[in-house]
Scaffold this motif. Structure first.
Motif, PDB file in Angstrom:
ATOM      1  N   GLY A  75       7.298 -25.049 -28.046  1.00  0.00           N
ATOM      2  CA  GLY A  75       6.977 -24.410 -26.775  1.00  0.00           C
ATOM      3  C   GLY A  75       5.961 -25.167 -25.930  1.00  0.00           C
ATOM      4  N   LEU A  76       5.782 -26.442 -26.183  1.00  0.00           N
ATOM      5  CA  LEU A  76       4.846 -27.238 -25.388  1.00  0.00           C
ATOM      6  C   LEU A  76       5.445 -27.559 -24.022  1.00  0.00           C
ATOM      7  N   ARG A  77       4.588 -27.616 -23.007  1.00  0.00           N
ATOM      8  CA  ARG A  77       5.016 -28.035 -21.673  1.00  0.00           C
ATOM      9  C   ARG A  77       3.817 -28.645 -20.937  1.00  0.00           C
ATOM     10  N   LEU A  78       3.089 -29.486 -21.659  1.00  0.00           N
ATOM     11  CA  LEU A  78       1.867 -30.065 -21.120  1.00  0.00           C
ATOM     12  C   LEU A  78       2.070 -31.461 -20.575  1.00  0.00           C
TER      13      LEU A  78
END
Lengths: 316, 316
Positions: free
Chosen positions: A279-282
């Motif tokens: 769920g990363l979106r950095l």
């Protein structure tokens, strides 16, 4: 890739003290890494993380939840060691460097014409090419650039088809109205920049940091350095290379599936299956930097385990 | 878990130089870890990996692709440093220990009656309890025991319902006939051992290493040490605790989804979502040991990153 190293690594894999296939994807990863390093029993000792930063004229269209000055502020944060990618690079034992590309001169607003001319694009590609350490044995490229999910989505739409709505996502966190705005801006850019050859698409939608990532990924291949791809922006850079030559990404593995909605479709188009889905979106290379550990785990098992014969274990 | 540490960690998370939520599951992991360590800015410095080994009387029924003597051979391999878990523990900076539980006295064949009497079960639980280092700050428990996917599947069937066919998998690699045989053996065991209270189920199907894992997981909770669960066998041990008290696993996170088919259903029953899904089916604690890096990445970001105020970054 080195075919005989891959064969020797595959043979070694079959002799290690585990049931055949029991390490799953780690086995394939180790053999793939061995083939690119040209040795059946490789090590991962010098990972490199490069963060490229660029500014985007399209931010004038109100496509980001953060103001454009955050790009230069975050570059300072990278240099001071305070960002996520600093912590993740250190944990992975990776050498990290930051390249800010002409932050005072944002690319042009692509709703008005091409983001970059050919000269600017080649300069950015060359910056990426030159940033790779030839003695590295693994590469992660990351980015920072307020507005760059809009550029990346436009690149994907131009190269893979579909409209702004198919590829736009929430980026750093735009609301529903912001998301609709992003999709409209991408559609306007697609109409204003009708060229669809991969390098023309890169010029059309930018940004400099995306071109630099493509340059670095291409250089890594020339040096036999495997690459772990990061999320949505990095995949757009890789997609440009993939559209030039489908084999251009054979030295790349997808580090993770981003929370940015359309990332999965981009990976599918490149036939890459992500190692992680957290769920990363950095951006910044953060997902790929976490995935360095997965590759290290694969190689540590492959190169460090005893064989059935060495350990005196019955092999079933 | 410490509520005020969780609140303080959550507050810190909101101030870090990233868009809210951009580190996805890593953010939740760091806050969860902080709550169990009782500090808003924790570190992971002393992970412990314990491998328990046991032998299973049910191997007489031909349920494994490997002969039972492989258990003791693999214990020697663990002690010599040649197994996958040795490489993975070293990579994760974890202290690893091995506990072989009465390998010369396999449990009883559970198709003939209970695998263990109460005394043997308690002794194994106590071995697990005593094996935990109270100064560890993270725990992984793994196992070795030819035949133990059959025990684990029987435990799951007894505690969650269903038949042998629902829970049996290929383990170290049985063929279709072997898989059918495993399912029949489990069904025979379920019929012969009609008790369904969690501790009775553990006695009924064994093995000693599964009981030891349960003991270690319970001890970790008492010491405030978070646990990363491994695959199918480890989850069966955890499931026994979960059936005693659904809150008993609040200090545990699922490290990975095993390739052993029924593992997902076991995790669902415990309401655990795996961090990794890499097709591993080795046991030994291997999947959980890889997941140590995910937790370390989460905590490194959480405790190491600068805040917006510290870095002088505009927070949108």
């Amino acid at each position: 890739a080195n075919h005989s190293a891959a064969e020797a690594a595959s043979e070694r894999n079959g002799m290690l003290t585990k049931p055949p296939g029991a390490l799953g994807r780690l086995e394939d990863l180790a053999i793939w890494y061995a083939s690119w390093r040209g040795t059946p029993r490789p090590r991962v000792e010098r990972p490199q993380v490069i963060v490229f930063a660029g500014n985007h004229g399209v931010t004038a269209q109100g496509v980001s939840a953060f103001p454009a000055e955050v790009t230069v502020q975050m570059v300072a944060n990278f240099e001071a060691g305070g960002a996520a990618i600093n912590q993740l690079s250190r944990l992975a034992g990776a050498e990290m460097s930051v390249h800010a590309l002409d932050l005072d001169s944002p690319t042009q607003d692509f709703t008005q014409g091409p983001a970059m001319d050919g000269g600017a694009c080649v300069a950015a590609l060359a910056t990426g090419w030159g940033a790779v350490d030839p003695s590295a044995d693994l590469l992660v490229v990351g980015e920072m650039g307020i507005g760059n999910t809009t550029s990346a989505a436009a690149i994907a739409a131009a190269l893979l088809g579909g409209t702004g709505a198919d590829w736009a996502g929430r980026g750093t966190g735009v609301d529903d109205a912001g998301l609709r705005r992003k999709a409209e801006v991408i559609d306007a850019g697609l109409a204003k920049n009708p060229w669809r050859a991969p390098m023309d698409v890169l010029c059309s939608f930018g940004g400099r940091e995306i071109a630099a990532m493509a340059g670095a990924i291409a250089r890594a291949r020339a040096e036999g350095i495997p690459v772990i791809l990061d999320g949505f922006i990095c995949s757009a850079a890789a997609l440009v290379l993939h559209k030039c030559d489908p084999a251009a990404l054979d030295h790349c593995v997808a580090g993770h599936l981003s929370e940015e909605g359309a990332h999965g479709a981009m990976l599918d188009a490149m036939e890459k299956s992500p190692l992680l889905s957290l769920g990363l979106r950095l951006g910044e290379g953060s997902g790929a930097a976490v995935a360095i550990h997965i590759l290290k785990a694969a190689v540590a098992c492959h190169s460090g385990m005893a064989t059935f014969a060495e350990a005196g274990v019955s092999d079933g």
